[in-house]
Design an enzyme around this catalytic site. Structure first.
Site, PDB file in Angstrom:
ATOM      1  N   CYS A  83      47.910  40.744  54.644  1.00 48.00           N
ATOM      2  CA  CYS A  83      48.032  41.198  56.032  1.00 48.00           C
ATOM      3  C   CYS A  83      49.025  40.309  56.788  1.00 48.00           C
ATOM      4  CB  CYS A  83      46.641  41.218  56.686  1.00 48.00           C
ATOM      5  SG  CYS A  83      46.625  42.047  58.286  1.00 48.00           S
ATOM      6  N   HIS A 133      43.163  44.359  52.806  1.00 45.33           N
ATOM      7  CA  HIS A 133      42.334  43.150  52.781  1.00 45.33           C
ATOM      8  C   HIS A 133      41.360  43.141  51.610  1.00 45.33           C
ATOM      9  CE1 HIS A 133      43.264  41.365  56.751  1.00 45.33           C
ATOM     10  NE2 HIS A 133      43.501  42.607  57.113  1.00 45.33           N
ATOM     11  N   GLU A 155      39.715  40.712  50.522  1.00 47.53           N
ATOM     12  CA  GLU A 155      38.574  39.823  50.797  1.00 47.53           C
ATOM     13  C   GLU A 155      37.487  40.538  51.582  1.00 47.53           C
ATOM     14  OE1 GLU A 155      41.267  39.877  52.473  1.00 47.53           O
ATOM     15  OE2 GLU A 155      40.852  39.569  54.602  1.00 47.53           O
TER      16      GLU A 155
END
Lengths: 734, 234, 87
Positions: B86, B203, B205
């Protein structure tokens, strides 16, 4: 003695929003006329926004205690224990007037302000929710777009997920949109901070943004009706800097690693004056001395008046143990934040302001924080709401067509176009995303889930303020219960029109008693809150009484959480709770008959408790897979939402209600205390007997499966057809 | 295996990346402060999401001048693994470690939603646990994630096979309506020609645990874990 | 000296903001508008011994930080200001 004798004219009093009577009280108390700065300071602190002089007496009626409550009203935010040493901290606050003038910045700084309230408690903010009200689209699109963008602009940048809230569109908000922002934070209970200026000689440290001439008299502004002059007051709206606040947030989290900090206090409305006075006011006998010359400034030529009344955003006041200032300044330096020791805690009970060596103001703390004479207003019941002759309503010609119109109604349609503009995932804790009954965040490292929601159907409150407030509390609790969580506590935001009008004051009184009654019955303390009055315009357009209920709940094992959308094919779909001819104030009445009339649905709080208990017992026993609160739009809309959220249809027999229940009320009536649940077939008999033991009605509606919502011979709509109506309701991108 | 997670003022995915590295993956975690040029012996450096320096001026424009970035540049030159997610991807482009730039979403709106990504390179340290053409479900969250490069750069990227992830539909088809932000060629992630610097807008994560809605992101973290040693010795 | 710097997206870069503004103008009756590009305006005050020196420094500022050569072009004007004109 006349006013002019005291060198104060009416114009000046209006500017500081004080009445001649209030001025007299000040002079008597000080035993001298206040100087200009003192008058300004008292003016902001005695504004409705800061002093609650109109609502304070009423608010004492609200229950605020409970076994789990760690902090009730009176602090920056309320706090409730979650067990395991964790505490949840939360508060809701309005930013209505600034958002009416400048929607983007008004909403953004509203988010910034509520975050700082939670940060001041030593908690890390974990979630934001926003309860919004606008006039109808497309006319109110400027407000709507700006507010949504402002909330996203601030929340997305600072990295706190926006996980919930609500949006309603109603004529009464066209001039006075409502923007209520709620923040939820998490802290170890032992690390919970209180903003008390304790310890004579301890230092007052101002940190964050430099002080400019922002929003001087903003608090007073929030306490006035909007008029044509409002646009002239444009400088009263501030510009938010979420990046700075992110640094402030992280630095404040680092503060808790030291023992050098006594208290943290947000600078919000009325700026330095209010934060120092409140902080000292919480400690009997405490005072404070401030040297305005030490306040870092953004602009040249600022007077002590400008500095003391500035509402510049992204600032915090930190009370630091004497001799430990350097430790704290080092933490702020790490985050490239400016901090300055601007004064110290005293024991003389006064707020003393000096400019270098010269004393420029000296006012007793108690006069600032508690001195505003409470206003005793008189309430008179308004004209009764238009009655509803239910027998005159024709039955729905085509239930499917009516359902599609309902799903496309801006008050019921998908909030997807708004939700996707908010980062609702950052933090890796969102275990129930927005879009259902309540969102849920996990406490990382445990199995605890925190459910959160906001709720208020203001149309009910307009038709019956007392009952409407009860229904708002009950619905919030139902939203929490629908996730399998136990409701814990409330933060409330009372948005009202001008209480100087007896019928509005009456609404305020009724709202508070309704809330108090529901809270006592459902065992829900109110631990924080905010009141926003004067939400009406010169043109006479007053908002509906809108008591927004923010609620949090807890589940000990979030693996047992429930969501609204159907999960598997072949499950039984059941309606829990009983339905009545509750069409008064319903969305159906508005959408299909263009009426806002009648009495809101009757609420039986004992029944509400029983139904809630049944759902939670069934959820813990693993008897149900999904649950959805059945409220706005009624049973059929709730059923459609279960299909839409799960992407699975449902099939059942035609629904022929037994008289006196009408067919329109059966489908679209908004009787409270009802849920739609789905259950595996083998669990259904046990669920039914459990319901009987709780004396709660339960009715089988059908089986999940297929790609349509079908009631044999009565209704058949594909999930896709419903989705098109539902997703297009806000008219394209927000 | 030691992951370094860089923290700029304004970064917010640092804690999420740290959580996955430390609590889900069980690898060693080291936060790296932007003012600190020492990479502390980390094997893979993650530049996480957020709004470094508020993203004022342009996303990543100021962050690229942080002391830590010089060390990261040298680390990448030596073949060290650098993973920009990002805002981290935006910073890598601004600093020239990856070609192109990320501009405002075509919708002009912030977008936070789940996307499908087709994996076009499964031979990288970052994707070794994926299959080629596998479809991953990973959320995005950005306002400026539309990938742009001039035509020459774009064709070089395509010819060299430097496009790692593309936005696609559930079936893995790369379609215009599966492109959430207007990225050229539906590009969601690219790698440098050497294969050790990856930038991606989605993302991973945020999807390393089932309760958050999916676990596809964990595959990328596992890939790095398995491959890091080989890349470093190569 | 004041540098008045304008940063605009390069012609080849899609500018969704510009497109949207153009549509808005068309809706308001400004149909004659054929293209809109939305950029940034940056004002920099600096001390410089000569205009040439200032030009060099501002150019360096633009290429290093203020504009991204991948997507943006820039141009600027310099203006002398009388002493004490600041603020």
């Amino acid at each position: 003695m006349k006013l002019e004798d005291r060198n104060v004219d009416e114009r000046r009093l209006r500017e500081v929003a004080l009445t001649a009577d209030e001025y007299r009280v000040i002079v008597e108390s000080l035993k001298r006329p206040p100087n200009d700065l003192e008058l300004g300071m008292l003016g902001v602190l005695w504004s409705e926004h800061c002093s609650y002089k109109t609502s304070k007496a009423l608010l004492r009626r609200l229950p605020s205690s409970g076994a789990a409550v760690l902090q009730g009203p009176g602090e920056n935010a309320g706090a409730v224990s979650l067990g395991n040493g964790w505490a949840v901290v939360f508060k809701i606050e309005s930013h209505n007037h600034p958002s009416a003038i400048e929607p983007y910045q008004g909403a953004a700084t509203g988010v910034g302000g509520i975050l700082r309230d939670v940060i001041a408690m030593g908690a890390r903010p974990i979630a934001l929710l926003d309860s919004l009200r606008f006039g109808p689209l497309p006319e109110s699109r400027r407000h709507f777009d700006g507010v949504v963008a402002g909330i996203g602009g601030y929340g997305n940048c600072i990295g706190v997920p926006t996980v919930g809230g609500e949006v309603y569109f109603e004529d009464c908000y066209a001039q006075n949109p409502l923007v209520n922002a709620m923040c939820v934070g998490l802290v170890r209970a032992n690390d919970l901070m209180r903003a008390r200026a304790e310890g004579t000689g301890n230092k007052l440290l101002l940190v964050g943004a430099d002080t400019g001439r922002d929003g001087i008299h903003g608090a007073a502004f929030a306490s006035l009706e909007l008029d044509e002059d409002s646009s002239q007051r444009r400088p009263a709206v501030q510009v938010g800097n979420p990046f700075l606040e992110k640094c402030l947030l992280e630095a404040c989290m680092d503060l808790s690693l030291t023992d050098a900090v006594v208290a943290i206090q947000d600078l919000g409305a009325a700026g330095l004056t209010s934060s120092v006075a409140e902080c000292a006011g919480r400690v009997p006998g405490a005072g404070a001395k401030i040297d305005v010359s030490r306040v870092p400034r953004r602009e040249r030529g600022m007077t002590p008046y400008d500095v003391m009344l500035s509402e510049s955003q992204e600032r915090m006041l930190v009370v630091v143990r004497r001799g430990r200032e350097a430790d704290i300044e080092r933490i702020f330096e790490t985050w490239d934040l400016t901090s300055a020791v601007i004064g110290e805690v005293t024991n003389d009970g006064h707020l003393t302001v000096v400019d270098h060596k010269e004393q420029v103001a000296r006012v007793p703390i108690q006069l600032l924080t508690e001195g505003a004479p409470l206003r005793r207003l008189v309430g008179l019941p308004p004209e009764p709401a238009p009655a509803l002759d239910i027998d005159a309503l024709p039955p729905p010609a085509d239930i499917g067509a009516a359902l599609l119109r309902m799903l496309a109604s801006p008050n019921l349609c998908s909030r997807g176009p708004i939700i996707r503009r908010y980062d609702h995932m950052v933090g890796d804790a969102t275990v129930i995303p927005p879009g259902g009954d309540a969102a849920m965040l996990r406490v990382k490292g445990t199995k605890i889930g925190i459910a959160m929601t906001t709720s208020c159907n203001a149309r009910y409150c307009h038709l019956d303020a007392n009952l409407g407030a009860q229904l708002a509390v009950a619905e919030a609790a139902r939203n929490i219960i629908a996730t399998g969580a136990q409701p814990l506590a409330i933060t409330d935001c009372l948005n009202m029109a001008n209480p100087d009008r007896p019928e509005v004051y009456w609404q305020l009184e009724e709202t508070v008693s309704g809330m108090a009654q529901a809270c006592r019955s459902l065992d829900l303390p109110i631990v924080s809150g905010n009141v926003s009055l004067y939400n009406e315009s010169a043109g006479g357009a007053a908002i509906y009484p809108t008591p927004v209920i923010g609620m949090v709940g807890q589940i000990d094992d979030y693996d047992r959480r429930l969501q609204a959308g159907f999960k598997h094919e072949g499950d039984f779909v059941l309606l829990i709770g009983s339905s009545h001819n509750d069409l008064g104030g319903s969305e159906y009445l508005k959408v299909e008959h263009d009426m806002v009339a009648g009495r809101p649905p009757e609420l039986d709080l004992a029944r509400e408790r029983a139904v809630g208990k049944l759902i939670l017992t069934a959820a813990r026993a693993g008897l149900i897979k999904t649950a959805h609160d059945c409220s706005d739009g009624g049973m059929l809309v709730a059923l459609a939402e279960c299909c839409l959220l799960g992407g699975i249809g449902m099939r059942g027999p035609a629904l022929n209600p037994e008289p006196p229940l009408r067919i329109d009320a059966a489908f679209f009536g908004e009787s409270p205390s009802r849920f739609i649940v789905s259950a595996p077939s083998r669990a259904t008999p046990e669920l039914q007997s459990l319901a009987r033991r709780h004396h709660v009605e339960i009715a089988l509606l059908g089986l999940t499966g297929g790609d349509a919502l079908e009631l044999e011979g009565q209704l058949k709509l594909t999930v896709q057809e419903m989705r098109e109506a539902w997703e297009g309701g806000l008219g394209g991108p927000a | 295996m030691k992951f370094g997670v860089v923290v700029f003022p304004g970064t917010w995915s640092d804690r999420d990346c740290g959580w996955v590295v430390d609590q889900v993956l069980g690898a060693h975690l080291q936060y790296l402060w932007h003012k600190d040029a020492d990479l502390k012996g980390c094997d893979c450096i993650i530049l996480p999401g957020g709004f470094a320096y508020g993203d004022y001026l342009r996303t990543g424009a100021i962050a690229r001048f942080a002391p830590v970035m010089e060390s990261i540049g040298e680390f990448a030159d030596r073949g060290g693994l650098v993973w920009g997610i990002c805002n981290g991807f935006q910073i890598l482009c601004e600093s020239g470690l990856l070609p192109g730039a990320l501009i405002r979403n075509a919708s002009l709106e912030y977008r936070c939603e789940w996307t499908n990504l087709v994996v076009e390179r499964a031979d990288l340290a970052f994707t070794s646990q994926c299959d080629e053409r596998e479809v991953l479900r990973v959320p995005i969250s950005h306002g400026e994630g539309s990938y742009f490069a001039d035509p020459a750069t774009l064709s070089r990227l395509e010819q060299n096979g430097q496009v790692v992830f593309r936005y696609c539909d559930v079936e893995g088809r790369v379609r215009p309506n599966s492109n959430p932000n207007g990225s050229l060629h539906n590009i969601a992630g690219i790698v440098n020609s050497r294969g050790n610097v990856l930038g991606m807008m989605p993302h991973p994560e945020r999807c390393a645990e089932a309760e958050l809605g999916g676990t596809d992101g964990l595959k990328l973290f596992r890939s790095v874990m398995h491959s890091a040693a080989q890349v470093l010795t190569a | 000296m004041i540098a008045r710097i304008v940063v605009v997206p390069k012609p080849v870069v899609n500018d969704p903001q510009g497109v949207t503004v153009r549509q808005g103008l068309a809706l308001l009756g400004f149909g004659e508008v054929t293209e809109v590009r939305v950029g940034k305006y940056i004002e920099v005050r600096l001390d410089a011994t000569s205009e040439r020196a200032a030009r060099e420094r501002v150019d360096a500022m633009c290429s290093r930080l203020l504009a991204n050569h991948v997507i943006e072009d820039y141009h600027f004007e310099l203006e002398h200001e009388s002493k004490g004109a600041m603020r």
